[in-house]
Design an enzyme around this catalytic site. Structure first.
Site, short mmCIF file in Angstrom:
data_model
loop_
_atom_site.label_atom_id
_atom_site.label_comp_id
_atom_site.label_asym_id
_atom_site.label_seq_id
_atom_site.Cartn_x
_atom_site.Cartn_y
_atom_site.Cartn_z
N LYS A 22 0.84 -1.21 0.00
CA LYS A 22 0.00 0.00 0.00
C LYS A 22 0.87 1.25 0.00
O LYS A 22 0.61 2.20 -0.73
CB LYS A 22 -0.90 -0.01 1.24
CG LYS A 22 -1.52 1.32 1.57
CD LYS A 22 -2.36 1.27 2.83
CE LYS A 22 -1.61 1.59 4.10
NZ LYS A 22 -1.34 3.00 4.36
N ASN A 23 1.91 1.25 0.82
CA ASN A 23 2.70 2.46 0.98
C ASN A 23 3.62 2.73 -0.21
O ASN A 23 4.24 3.80 -0.29
CB ASN A 23 3.50 2.42 2.28
CG ASN A 23 2.60 2.61 3.49
OD1 ASN A 23 1.42 2.93 3.34
ND2 ASN A 23 3.16 2.42 4.69
N ARG A 91 -4.52 10.64 5.10
CA ARG A 91 -3.39 11.55 5.14
C ARG A 91 -2.51 11.47 3.90
O ARG A 91 -1.99 12.47 3.43
CB ARG A 91 -2.51 11.24 6.35
CG ARG A 91 -2.98 11.81 7.64
CD ARG A 91 -1.95 11.52 8.70
NE ARG A 91 -0.63 11.92 8.25
CZ ARG A 91 -0.14 13.13 8.36
NH1 ARG A 91 -0.84 14.08 8.91
NH2 ARG A 91 1.06 13.40 7.92
N CYS A 115 -4.21 12.52 13.36
CA CYS A 115 -4.94 11.26 13.32
C CYS A 115 -4.73 10.58 14.67
O CYS A 115 -3.97 11.06 15.51
CB CYS A 115 -4.50 10.38 12.16
SG CYS A 115 -2.85 9.76 12.33
N ARG A 120 1.31 14.17 13.67
CA ARG A 120 1.74 14.01 12.29
C ARG A 120 1.78 15.32 11.50
O ARG A 120 0.97 15.56 10.60
CB ARG A 120 0.87 12.96 11.59
CG ARG A 120 0.89 11.65 12.35
CD ARG A 120 0.16 10.55 11.65
NE ARG A 120 0.95 9.92 10.62
CZ ARG A 120 0.53 8.87 9.92
NH1 ARG A 120 -0.65 8.36 10.16
NH2 ARG A 120 1.28 8.32 9.00
N ASP A 306 4.85 0.20 11.89
CA ASP A 306 3.61 -0.39 11.38
C ASP A 306 3.45 -1.87 11.76
O ASP A 306 2.43 -2.48 11.46
CB ASP A 306 3.54 -0.25 9.85
CG ASP A 306 3.23 1.18 9.42
OD1 ASP A 306 2.90 2.00 10.30
OD2 ASP A 306 3.32 1.47 8.22
N ARG A 398 -8.64 -0.21 5.28
CA ARG A 398 -7.84 0.83 4.63
C ARG A 398 -6.53 0.24 4.12
O ARG A 398 -5.98 0.72 3.13
CB ARG A 398 -7.54 1.96 5.62
CG ARG A 398 -8.76 2.83 5.94
CD ARG A 398 -8.32 4.03 6.72
NE ARG A 398 -7.00 4.42 6.27
CZ ARG A 398 -6.03 4.86 7.05
NH1 ARG A 398 -6.22 5.01 8.33
NH2 ARG A 398 -4.86 5.17 6.54
C1 UD1 Z 1 4.58 6.58 6.40
C2 UD1 Z 1 3.66 5.41 6.22
C3 UD1 Z 1 3.15 4.91 7.57
C4 UD1 Z 1 4.33 4.63 8.51
C5 UD1 Z 1 5.26 5.82 8.57
C6 UD1 Z 1 6.52 5.53 9.37
C7 UD1 Z 1 2.63 5.83 4.08
C8 UD1 Z 1 1.42 6.22 3.31
N1 UD1 Z 1 2.54 5.82 5.41
O1 UD1 Z 1 3.81 7.63 6.97
O2 UD1 Z 1 2.40 3.71 7.34
O3 UD1 Z 1 3.82 4.38 9.80
O4 UD1 Z 1 5.67 6.21 7.24
O5 UD1 Z 1 7.18 4.44 8.82
O6 UD1 Z 1 3.65 5.50 3.51
N2 UD1 Z 1 7.14 14.11 10.66
C9 UD1 Z 1 7.40 15.43 10.95
N3 UD1 Z 1 7.20 16.36 9.96
C10 UD1 Z 1 6.76 16.03 8.72
C11 UD1 Z 1 6.52 14.67 8.44
C12 UD1 Z 1 6.74 13.74 9.43
O7 UD1 Z 1 7.79 15.77 12.06
O8 UD1 Z 1 6.60 16.92 7.88
C13 UD1 Z 1 7.35 13.09 11.71
C14 UD1 Z 1 6.10 12.26 11.97
O9 UD1 Z 1 5.23 12.90 12.87
C15 UD1 Z 1 6.70 10.99 12.52
C16 UD1 Z 1 8.00 10.86 11.75
O10 UD1 Z 1 8.28 12.15 11.24
O11 UD1 Z 1 7.00 11.14 13.87
C17 UD1 Z 1 7.93 9.87 10.61
O12 UD1 Z 1 6.78 10.14 9.83
P1 UD1 Z 1 6.72 9.86 8.27
O13 UD1 Z 1 7.85 8.99 7.89
O14 UD1 Z 1 6.57 11.16 7.56
O15 UD1 Z 1 5.37 9.07 8.14
P2 UD1 Z 1 4.36 9.11 6.94
O16 UD1 Z 1 5.08 9.35 5.66
O17 UD1 Z 1 3.22 9.99 7.29
#
Ligand code: UD1
Length: 419
Positions: A22-23, A91, A115, A120, A306, A398
């Site tokens: 999915k990701n 998201r 969420c 996030r 995850d 999802r």
């Molecule tokens: C993706 C995955 C999700 C997985 C996560 C971590 C998808 C669609 N989702 O989510 O399943 O749990 O990676 O492996 O691929 N952060 C910030 N600022 C930002 C963005 C992120 O501080 O602008 C923080 C987040 O709050 C979190 C960390 O960075 O603590 C990692 O998040 P991130 O890798 O961005 O997760 P997602 O891409 O949302």
């Protein structure tokens, strides 16, 4: 709202095939916005999140045609606006931001909001496209980005919780059509980021180093249509592997990349499970009660957040006390309270859960709170004596395609009831 009714106590045995990740699929679908030519993505799982991304792209003018698990997308003329109504459902809708700014030089994407598992933020996504020269404002709940011409730049995309998968992918998608060279340092190394880069390169992009902490993108003037089959879902494979170990069963998972599951396999082995890794499959058997382990989630190649909930469920049955620390998301132990209702002994303090193993879990009525927490409850239901009802299965849908059918195929007694 559907629910699952599970009669626990069956050993799972047999073969099962994992879906594509999915990701990986979500950003790859969004990347189709980067060209007006047709893209063909194969082996796409029919998940709620995938349906939401397809709907979002359609709202923006992309033609989306399904045939089985193959989806054809053509982004002839596209609108720059990703509306709140769809973005709030998922998201990962923010994945359209990078491609829109890259192709059109403008984007209006609703802010996704928080969420259940944590705040996030999106600051790193914005940092990435701003570094490429876009002007970004947040107005009326929308991220509004504008750029005459994106220009390659160097940047560090690491936040306090480590690198960001989403921000790395978004910035890469914006940079492929920028003028000059972009260097992303502190990039997320997840295999899904590397798979997105592989797809972009098939479209004619020049991305190097994806899957390592430094990604280099040499901008090109246009991209063409391409075909791709995304990588297997390591999280689904990990979930099925835990199901095998927990039920003391014997399961072979096909369409699996054990090389993407290094720490997960090590951890399973540390609990006493027998794991045989082949090139594209994984065989797991759980000979007895698991042993306790210490787990700390971390960015790839560390233990994936995850799979934290699913392993927490497994450790509820361990011979001894386990410690699980969640370092990626601040509120990702929502499953602990529900597992406790099934007889688990879990104490959560901040980001750490201490799990005292019990010999058995009991059936109960439980409620899913987020995607992976739902999987943990289903796993617990597979081993609990009696009838477990897991409500709010839409969270599970999802990210897993008909998980109940896969588990039933392995001998579980599980059925879906419409509420
Ligand atoms: C993706 C995955 C999700 C997985 C996560 C971590 C998808 C669609 N989702 O989510 O399943 O749990 O990676 O492996 O691929 N952060 C910030 N600022 C930002 C963005 C992120 O501080 O602008 C923080 C987040 O709050 C979190 C960390 O960075 O603590 C990692 O998040 P991130 O890798 O961005 O997760 P997602 O891409 O949302």
């Amino acid at each position: 709202m559907d629910r699952f009714v599970i009669h626990g106590g069956r050993r799972l045995e047999g073969r099962v095939t994992a879906a594509s990740a999915k990701n990986a699929v979500l950003p790859i679908l969004a990347a189709c916005l980067l060209t007006d030519e047709e893209c063909v993505i194969r082996g796409v799982p029919r998940l709620e999140d995938v349906a939401t991304m397809a709907r979002l792209l359609e709202t923006m003018g992309v033609e989306v045609a399904w045939r089985g698990r193959t989806v054809r997308l053509r982004a002839g003329r596209v609108s720059e606006r990703a509306p709140y109504d769809i973005v709030r459902k998922m998201r990962a809708s923010y994945y359209v931001l990078g491609p829109l700014v890259g192709r059109l030089g403008r984007a209006e994407v609703s802010l996704p909001g928080g969420c259940a598992i944590g705040a996030r933020p999106v600051d790193l996504h914005l940092k990435g496209i701003e570094a490429l020269g876009a002007e970004v404002r947040v107005e009326h709940g929308y991220i509004k980005a504008r750029a005459r011409k994106l220009r390659g730049a160097g940047m560090v995309l690491e936040g306090t919780n480590g690198p960001s998968v989403g921000a790395t992918a978004n910035t890469m998608m914006a940079a492929v059509l920028a003028q000059g060279i972009t260097e992303i340092r502190g990039a997320a190394c997840e295999p899904e980021v590397a798979d997105l880069a592989a797809f972009l390169n098939r479209m004619g992009a020049r991305v190097e180093g994806a899957g390592t902490p430094t990604v280099r993108v040499r901008g090109v003037s246009r991209l063409r249509g391409a075909e791709h089959r995304p990588i297997p879902d390591r999280i689904e494979a990990g979930t099925l592997a835990v199901a095998a170990a927990m039920t003391r069963g014997q399961v072979e998972i096909r369409n699996c990349r054990p090389d993407h599951l290094g720490v997960v396999i090590e951890t399973l082995r540390a609990t006493g499970a027998e794991v045989t890794a082949r090139r594209t499959s994984l065989a797991v058997s759980g000979p007895g009660r698991p042993g306790p382990v210490i787990i700390g989630t971390a960015p790839y190649p560390g233990f994936p957040t995850d799979l934290q909930a699913q392993f927490t469920a497994l450790l509820c049955l361990a011979r001894g006390t386990s410690v699980v620390t969640e370092s990626i998301f601040e509120n990702r132990f929502l499953h602990a309270m529900e597992l406790a209702r099934m007889g688990a002994q879990i104490e959560v303090t901040g980001r750490t859960a201490v799990i005292k193993g019990v010999a058995r879990l009991q059936s109960a009525q439980v409620m899913a709170s987020d995607l992976r927490a739902s999987a943990a409850l289903v796993l617990a239901g597979l081993v609990a004596r009696g009838e477990t009802v897991v409500r709010r299965i839409y969270h599970l849908d999802r990210g897993y395609e008909r998980l109940e059918q896969k588990l039933a195929g392995l001998g579980a007694r599980i059925e879906r009831l419409a509420e």
